[in-house]
Design an enzyme around this catalytic site. Sequence first.
Site, PDB file in Angstrom:
ATOM      1  N   HIS A 281      -3.206   0.370 -95.635  1.00  0.00           N
ATOM      2  CA  HIS A 281      -1.976   0.068 -94.900  1.00  0.00           C
ATOM      3  C   HIS A 281      -1.301   1.379 -94.503  1.00  0.00           C
ATOM      4  O   HIS A 281      -1.442   2.399 -95.190  1.00  0.00           O
ATOM      5  CB  HIS A 281      -1.010  -0.726 -95.780  1.00  0.00           C
ATOM      6  CG  HIS A 281      -1.446  -2.131 -96.052  1.00  0.00           C
ATOM      7  ND1 HIS A 281      -0.555  -3.114 -96.419  1.00  0.00           N
ATOM      8  CD2 HIS A 281      -2.663  -2.728 -96.012  1.00  0.00           C
ATOM      9  CE1 HIS A 281      -1.192  -4.250 -96.595  1.00  0.00           C
ATOM     10  NE2 HIS A 281      -2.480  -4.041 -96.357  1.00  0.00           N
TER      11      HIS A 281
ATOM     12  N   GLU B 107       1.708   2.400 -94.774  1.00  0.00           N
ATOM     13  CA  GLU B 107       2.587   2.953 -95.803  1.00  0.00           C
ATOM     14  C   GLU B 107       1.794   3.667 -96.885  1.00  0.00           C
ATOM     15  O   GLU B 107       2.172   4.752 -97.349  1.00  0.00           O
ATOM     16  CB  GLU B 107       3.417   1.853 -96.466  1.00  0.00           C
ATOM     17  CG  GLU B 107       4.234   1.022 -95.521  1.00  0.00           C
ATOM     18  CD  GLU B 107       3.529  -0.269 -95.118  1.00  0.00           C
ATOM     19  OE1 GLU B 107       2.359  -0.212 -94.672  1.00  0.00           O
ATOM     20  OE2 GLU B 107       4.135  -1.336 -95.229  1.00  0.00           O
TER      21      GLU B 107
ATOM     22  N   CYS C  10       4.638  -4.988 -97.681  1.00  0.00           N
ATOM     23  CA  CYS C  10       4.059  -6.072 -98.470  1.00  0.00           C
ATOM     24  C   CYS C  10       4.251  -5.732 -99.958  1.00  0.00           C
ATOM     25  O   CYS C  10       4.682  -4.627-100.294  1.00  0.00           O
ATOM     26  CB  CYS C  10       2.578  -6.222 -98.141  1.00  0.00           C
ATOM     27  SG  CYS C  10       1.558  -4.868 -98.782  1.00  0.00           S
TER      28      CYS C  10
ATOM     29  N   CYS D 257       2.431  -2.392-101.045  1.00  0.00           N
ATOM     30  CA  CYS D 257       3.081  -1.173-100.567  1.00  0.00           C
ATOM     31  C   CYS D 257       4.436  -0.969-101.236  1.00  0.00           C
ATOM     32  O   CYS D 257       4.794   0.163-101.597  1.00  0.00           O
ATOM     33  CB  CYS D 257       3.217  -1.217 -99.047  1.00  0.00           C
ATOM     34  SG  CYS D 257       1.623  -1.165 -98.193  1.00  0.00           S
TER      35      CYS D 257
END
Length: 154
Positions: free
Chosen positions: A52, A54, A82, A85
């Site tokens: 991801h 992040e 999410c 993260c």
Amino acid sequence: MTDDEWMRLALDEARRALEHGDVPIGAVAVRDGVVIGRGYNRREADHDPTAHAEMLAIREAAHAIGHWRLEGVTLYCTLEPCPMCAGAMVLARLPRLVYGAIDLKAGAGGSIMDVLRHPKLNHQVEVVPAVLADESAALIRAFFANLRASGQRR
């Protein structure tokens, strides 16, 4: 620079994800007015469910400062994080997160759950939501509209 200006850099990162068919989410980590980490979704490109935006920006920022504690860092992300993260942000002791669009399917920054400010965790993250939210959401909506139009699914 302002939060809006940093978020525009995160939006630039998000657009890079489109080059390889990933959901356009981007992130930049900033410390003392300098970008020390960047990331954009690379799940499809790397065949990695943890890739991801992040997570990639957090990893790069930690390497840049030479420590896992991200003291003095603000992370700008185009979508509410999410749970994975958000958990990484808590574990990294991130002091501040600024995000764009709210994620009503998996948001862990205050929409459907709040990992970032959970009172029983050993660290809470200051959260600034909805910065350039419309632009961030429009980019993601257009991506999924194009997928549906081409008959593809994610």
